[in-house]
Design a protein around this motif. Structure first.
Motif, PDB file in Angstrom:
ATOM      1  N   ASN A   1      41.864  37.052  37.838  1.00 44.32           N
ATOM      2  CA  ASN A   1      42.003  38.172  38.787  1.00 44.32           C
ATOM      3  C   ASN A   1      40.630  38.751  39.118  1.00 44.32           C
ATOM      4  O   ASN A   1      39.836  39.049  38.233  1.00 44.32           O
ATOM      5  CB  ASN A   1      42.882  39.274  38.181  1.00 44.32           C
ATOM      6  CG  ASN A   1      44.363  38.960  38.295  1.00 44.32           C
ATOM      7  OD1 ASN A   1      44.771  38.139  39.117  1.00 44.32           O
ATOM      8  ND2 ASN A   1      45.169  39.599  37.467  1.00 44.32           N
TER       9      ASN A   1
ATOM     10  N   ASN B   1      40.710  39.142  31.333  1.00 45.83           N
ATOM     11  CA  ASN B   1      40.109  39.395  32.636  1.00 45.83           C
ATOM     12  C   ASN B   1      38.594  39.599  32.524  1.00 45.83           C
ATOM     13  O   ASN B   1      37.821  39.056  33.325  1.00 45.83           O
ATOM     14  CB  ASN B   1      40.752  40.616  33.297  1.00 45.83           C
ATOM     15  CG  ASN B   1      40.253  40.837  34.708  1.00 45.83           C
ATOM     16  OD1 ASN B   1      39.552  41.806  34.996  1.00 45.83           O
ATOM     17  ND2 ASN B   1      40.592  39.931  35.605  1.00 45.83           N
ATOM     18  N   LYS B   2      38.192  40.342  31.536  1.00 44.54           N
ATOM     19  CA  LYS B   2      36.761  40.588  31.319  1.00 44.54           C
ATOM     20  C   LYS B   2      36.048  39.273  31.027  1.00 44.54           C
ATOM     21  O   LYS B   2      34.943  39.019  31.534  1.00 44.54           O
ATOM     22  CB  LYS B   2      36.561  41.580  30.177  1.00 44.54           C
ATOM     23  CG  LYS B   2      35.105  41.950  29.937  1.00 44.54           C
ATOM     24  CD  LYS B   2      34.977  42.940  28.793  1.00 44.54           C
ATOM     25  CE  LYS B   2      33.507  43.287  28.535  1.00 44.54           C
ATOM     26  NZ  LYS B   2      33.366  44.242  27.393  1.00 44.54           N
TER      27      LYS B   2
ATOM     28  N   LYS C   1      35.577  37.160  34.216  1.00 45.10           N
ATOM     29  CA  LYS C   1      34.515  37.685  35.074  1.00 45.10           C
ATOM     30  C   LYS C   1      33.128  37.425  34.490  1.00 45.10           C
ATOM     31  O   LYS C   1      32.188  37.084  35.218  1.00 45.10           O
ATOM     32  CB  LYS C   1      34.727  39.185  35.295  1.00 45.10           C
ATOM     33  CG  LYS C   1      35.921  39.505  36.182  1.00 45.10           C
ATOM     34  CD  LYS C   1      36.099  41.001  36.352  1.00 45.10           C
ATOM     35  CE  LYS C   1      37.275  41.318  37.289  1.00 45.10           C
ATOM     36  NZ  LYS C   1      37.477  42.779  37.427  1.00 45.10           N
TER      37      LYS C   1
ATOM     38  N   SER D   1      45.730  36.778  34.436  1.00 40.98           N
ATOM     39  CA  SER D   1      44.715  37.846  34.492  1.00 40.98           C
ATOM     40  C   SER D   1      43.299  37.304  34.326  1.00 40.98           C
ATOM     41  O   SER D   1      42.333  37.942  34.766  1.00 40.98           O
ATOM     42  CB  SER D   1      45.001  38.898  33.417  1.00 40.98           C
ATOM     43  OG  SER D   1      44.912  38.324  32.114  1.00 40.98           O
TER      44      SER D   1
END
Length: 315
Positions: free
Chosen positions: A262, A301-302, A305, A259
């Motif tokens: 992603n 995931n955060k 990013k 993740s």
């Protein structure tokens, strides 16, 4: 006659008085000696020795790990550290290691736990490197086949049969899909000591692989060790450029992706799961390696990013 009696009485009285005075004087001049009461010796019963109770030493305060004890490695980029701390918070234990592949002085290692943790899929990175090193050294090749032994066979596995031989590529594909029999056969072929040796030469000093992949953990590592290993692949450490590229291509094709990456575009070479994830990310004008471990993956995931956005602005 009366005179004689009177004189005798007087003489007796005088003698008695003289004796009294003499005794009184002797008493006054005598030293007083106090003698305490004598006591007889009594055999006291010896007290039974109480069993020694082993006291547990309190650990040093600095050695105790708490979620709010977040530390950044000296020299870490302050802006990256701020992003990592804000994203990961203080509710869970975590380790994050980021390294710019175009600028060695730009990195961040942030964690509230320093020890190595149990890993699964991420440990296969070290096995892959060891496999390709043996290929690089001519010990195995694409035509090499490995016969499955009874000790390799995982419970309830129907993909591989005991006493049958399978090609390296097929076993490698099975391993990346999570097949334990394939992983055990490849690990036996390469050897645990060789995998540990590869890890150390990559700079992963806290990493150790399990004897087989049958349990819940395939070994222990840290986020920092994983990032060092990915950087080593990028720089051609242990493997030459050709075989390092094969490792990266192999993990890039494995699914599912962790993740952490992603939604990130560009060249992404990643391996991992809900506990550990590591990746090399190449974008327009930037390249970096990032690894994370967490007791909870809700922010993976955060974090991926946020870090990618930061690097994208540095181009």
């Amino acid at each position: 006659m009366k005179h004689k009696v009177l004189i005798g009485a007087i003489i007796t009285t005088l003698v008695a008085f003289l004796l009294y005075t003499t005794n009184l004087k002797r008493v006054d001049n005598a030293k007083l000696k106090v003698v305490g009461p004598t006591t007889s010796k009594v055999n006291k019963k010896k007290k039974a020795k109480e069993p020694k109770v082993k006291t547990l030493k309190e650990p040093k305060v600095n050695s105790i790990e708490y979620t709010n004890h977040v530390k950044a490695k000296s020299g870490s980029n302050k802006k990256l550290v701020k992003i990592i701390k804000k994203t990961m918070g203080v509710d869970d234990s975590y380790q994050v290691a980021v390294q710019d592949l175009t600028n060695s002085s730009r990195y961040a290692v942030v964690a509230n736990t320093q020890k190595a943790h149990d890993a699964k899929k991420a440990m296969k990175l070290f096995l892959l490197i060891a496999l390709y090193e043996q290929e690089q050294n001519g010990k195995i090749n694409s035509r090499t086949a490995i016969k499955i032994k009874k000790s390799d066979k995982a419970k309830d596995d129907k993909m591989f049969q005991v006493n049958m031989a399978y090609g390296i590529a097929y076993l490698r594909e099975g391993m990346l899909k999570g097949n334990k029999t394939a992983s055990n056969a490849l690990l036996r072929k390469v050897g645990v000591n060789n995998v540990d040796s590869v890890a150390k030469r990559m700079g992963a000093t806290q990493t150790s692989i399990a004897k087989n992949f049958n349990g819940d953990s395939y070994g222990k590592t840290t986020a920092n060790d994983l990032t060092k290993t990915m950087v080593g692949l990028y720089q051609g450490r242990v493997l030459n450029r050709q075989h390092a590229s094969r490792v990266l291509s192999t993990i890039a094709s494995s699914r599912p992706l962790p993740s952490m990456v992603n939604g990130i575009s560009g060249g992404v070479y990643a391996i991992g799961d809900d506990d550990f994830a590591t990746a090399i990310v190449q974008g327009n004008g930037h390249a970096y390696s990032m690894s994370v471990w967490g007791s909870n993956n809700k922010n993976f995931n955060k974090l991926g990013k946020q870090v990618n956005n930061w690097f994208s602005k540095r181009k």
